[in-house]
Design a protein around this motif. Structure first.
Motif, mmCIF file in Angstrom:
data_model
loop_
_atom_site.group_PDB
_atom_site.id
_atom_site.type_symbol
_atom_site.label_atom_id
_atom_site.label_comp_id
_atom_site.label_asym_id
_atom_site.label_seq_id
_atom_site.Cartn_x
_atom_site.Cartn_y
_atom_site.Cartn_z
ATOM 1 N N LYS C 76 0.825 -1.208 0.000
ATOM 2 C CA LYS C 76 0.000 0.000 0.000
ATOM 3 C C LYS C 76 0.860 1.259 0.000
ATOM 4 O O LYS C 76 0.387 2.351 -0.288
ATOM 5 N N GLY C 77 2.132 1.135 0.379
ATOM 6 C CA GLY C 77 3.010 2.299 0.456
ATOM 7 C C GLY C 77 3.046 2.907 1.847
ATOM 8 O O GLY C 77 3.533 4.025 2.029
ATOM 9 N N GLY C 78 2.545 2.201 2.814
ATOM 10 C CA GLY C 78 2.496 2.732 4.174
ATOM 11 C C GLY C 78 3.859 2.801 4.850
ATOM 12 O O GLY C 78 4.073 3.644 5.734
ATOM 13 N N ILE C 79 4.754 1.919 4.492
ATOM 14 C CA ILE C 79 6.137 1.984 4.982
ATOM 15 C C ILE C 79 7.051 1.736 3.777
ATOM 16 O O ILE C 79 6.657 1.089 2.808
ATOM 17 N N PRO C 80 8.281 2.248 3.830
ATOM 18 C CA PRO C 80 9.227 1.946 2.749
ATOM 19 C C PRO C 80 9.663 0.482 2.825
ATOM 20 O O PRO C 80 9.757 -0.081 3.922
ATOM 21 N N TRP C 81 9.942 -0.098 1.679
ATOM 22 C CA TRP C 81 10.352 -1.511 1.654
ATOM 23 C C TRP C 81 11.621 -1.738 2.466
ATOM 24 O O TRP C 81 11.866 -2.840 2.955
ATOM 25 N N SER C 82 12.435 -0.689 2.596
ATOM 26 C CA SER C 82 13.682 -0.854 3.346
ATOM 27 C C SER C 82 13.431 -1.152 4.822
ATOM 28 O O SER C 82 14.284 -1.705 5.502
ATOM 29 N N GLU C 83 12.261 -0.801 5.310
ATOM 30 C CA GLU C 83 11.953 -1.080 6.725
ATOM 31 C C GLU C 83 11.392 -2.484 6.931
ATOM 32 O O GLU C 83 11.297 -2.957 8.068
#
Lengths: 262, 262, 262, 262
Positions: C76-83
């Motif tokens: 959904k884009g709620g957190i960056p994939w890096s996290e």
């Protein structure tokens, strides 16, 4: 708000309360009900959510739905004493209507139950509502309408009803719920519903927690008047306790509030 | 909001409602389910939280999920009548999808149940869903899809569904819930879910509380179409009652709202 | 928020989730527990309130507590994939800690149960957790740690876990819950807890609703490592299903959200 | 807020907590109670809603109702240490009053139970409260007043109480609940009530989850003093565990909060 608005709102809200509350007692009592023998957890949540539903529908008038609550709120100063009779009248009429609606909803079940030889032989099939030994004159469906004690003792039963109602009304008063008849907040009503569920689970054991005069007296009158075959007695000897006890509890809560929290 | 947005939202929300609601009926019906025989409290909370989940997911369109609710809201003026068919279509399609998803989720259980000699011998293992005596033509898993009466009597069953649905829709209308299809408040949806739980506990005994035309008709159609061995009849003789009763109840609630609360 | 803050918060929150969730399975499994045989309603509410408690404690990091939720939120884009790896690591460590805490809390009960001749004779006393016929290599307390199917069939079990997790994550995404790891609203967390309770009641029948990879895998590893007498096998043949199924469900929910609601 | 306001508010709130919590234990214990044998789900929700009711009534003082909570909040800096004795005093007095009120509410049931030959013969009729084998000196109604272990082992029982209380107090501290004695938010109190219900379901199995020193010690003193016939021992050998364990848990939660979340 006008008296007629209060009256209509309390009538409809109390009718829903008694319809759903009486309904859950019917649901667990009748063999030919999908909720037969669903137990005390079902009854406690059923009554709690009956309060929830009735209270949301009657939010306009503050959703007292209970003369004990009305007395507590009047003592706190939340409504003028002149409005008390209007609340009482709506609550009482609503309880009558609600009890009739229970009968209509479960009409087929009432007929089947009251002509069932097993029930008539004394196995009344009721789940934890009225103990036949304690209430020899209570008919086999009275527990759907009104409360009765497990151990019949007027002072003891009165004390139980007073204590339970005091807790209920004190919780309502300290929430600021129902103040001034202006309608209740959404969360507040949910909380009161869960308080009622909790009271059923914890303090409902001895007397079935009327904690509301009209919730008990209204349906008892309807039980006496309805043309039900073999319905048996309406246990009028007990009828004053769930009226007087809750009224004392409501007044006591009002007093405690004024002394300890005002 | 566009018609396609309403349609998609109501479809997904109703699919989730029927998936979870049918799911709890499956969960308590099948012997090889961890929730076997978990009882009516499980069913009432299961359906309540099915409403909760579906309603949050469909908040964008107001989360009607039920033609009876759509009718009540239209009468109140909450949505234009021109949108009613869009709501109906999404609700109906969602109910079909939800019923198929129940079958997929419990596929192994359906197979095991419908080839179990005990079940086929008439012990259908269902927990309080369909009384075989009352519904001789209802197959052993129909109760997972659709409702059926404990005592079969058209007028009586209709009255029960009307009363229960009137309470549901009146509670929704007085909450201001779902108004204008603008989406529901978080607390409001929780309350409606608990009202549904309460209705299940209190008024669900006689007919299994369809209180929603598509919740009953959609899964009944899926029951008729699915390639299930030994599934038995779909009880079409009863099918009109949980459609007509709730629609009358929704309209009645709209009328009561206009007269007493508007 | 820093990675270490996310990690600590998710670790503690997931530990509480698994402690309380595993705890309720222990509570109903052990004969010498006050909640012995309390049934599926207890389990469903126990896991729901485990989510509630863990989620409030981990509100700082958005309270994912579940890699399937993390995946859905990332899509959904709620957190960056890096996290994502940071969330995964905290969730996994928390699940290990939680399972150890269940063992400590019920240490006496584990000892009594696993040296009880009746249990060792095959009457494992578990309440609806692992069917010994379906899981011959599952030890008598594995159900306290990890899920197992009632009917063992890889595709079927996977489908069930995918469907249930999709509903869970879709409900979370449409709530706007956990967005951006900024912490969850109080009502939102309550709702998710009740959604989880509802999923347990409705879709938990076939597989015991892992719906969370670490909730199942972490405790399974702890089960394999703990020095328990007569503990039996950890059923590693099934272990991939409650990992893969929920991850697919989380991704599916993210996709549905993007297509239908974004 | 003045010390006397804190004292009065905590006294009344804790009295309601112990009245309703003890009440549900009485309700399921006594044969002549409508909730007889209603099971662990009833107990867990009963105690949860007891917290709910007591906490709303005592909102003015922050509704600690529990010395373990007071310790945790003091460590967090939510109240000055000088107020701690005032909270403790109110909580302790309230627990005494609450236990007496349970006795008054169930007076008839206590009398009938303690003169029942079956109960006196060792079948004490209690539902999952005190195991007579584990607690040979515990009388047949002690479980209504105080907790007791299923498997008696001081270290093990202490660990269980510490873990459960740590979770409780950590959930309260991370909610920002009760901070500064300023009163609790409506939703926060609901959440704490459901956390308590969840702890009962999940971690209450081994010891009956005192998780509150006064909730256990106060009623135990009342049990020792009340003029009940055949009441048996008050199990003083165990009494220190539900006092010391929760206090350690509260302090531990305060420490975890300071390290991980402050």
């Amino acid at each position: 708000m006008s008296s007629s608005d209060i009256f209509i709102s309390e009538t409809i809200g109390t009718a829903v309360l008694v319809l759903m509350g009486g309904g859950v007692c019917a649901a667990v009592t009748f063999k030919r009900s999908k909720a037969f023998n669903a137990g005390w957890v079902a009854i406690a949540f059923g009554w709690g959510f009956a309060v929830l539903t009735g209270a949301y529908i009657a939010a306009k008038s503050g959703a007292h739905l209970n003369p004990a609550v009305t007395v507590g709120i009047a003592i706190k100063g939340g409504i003028p004493w002149s409005e008390v009779p209007v609340y009482f009248a709506g609550e009482f009429l609503g309880a009558l209507i609600g009890a009739v609606l229970v009968w209509l909803t479960y009409y087929g079940q009432f007929r089947a139950h009251l002509t069932d030889p097993e029930v008539l032989a004394g196995h009344n099939g009721e789940e934890g509502m009225v103990d036949p030994a304690a209430a020899p004159k209570a008919g086999p469906v009275l527990g759907i309408f009104s409360t009765g004690p497990e151990i019949r003792h007027a002072v003891q039963n009165l004390v139980t009803e007073i204590i339970a109602t005091t807790v209920l009304v004190l919780a309502i008063l300290t929430l600021g719920l129902s103040d001034n008849g202006k309608g209740v907040g959404a969360i507040g009503t949910l909380l009161v519903a869960l308080v009622v569920t909790g009271l059923g689970l914890s303090l409902g054991g001895p007397t079935g927690y009327a904690i509301n005069p009209v919730r008990d007296l209204g349906p008892r009158i309807v039980h006496a008047l309805l043309p039900l075959p073999n319905k048996g007695g309406s246990d009028w000897g007990y009828a004053w306790i769930p009226v007087v006890g809750p009224l004392i509890g409501g007044a006591l809560a009002g007093g405690i509030y004024q002394v300890a929290f005002a």
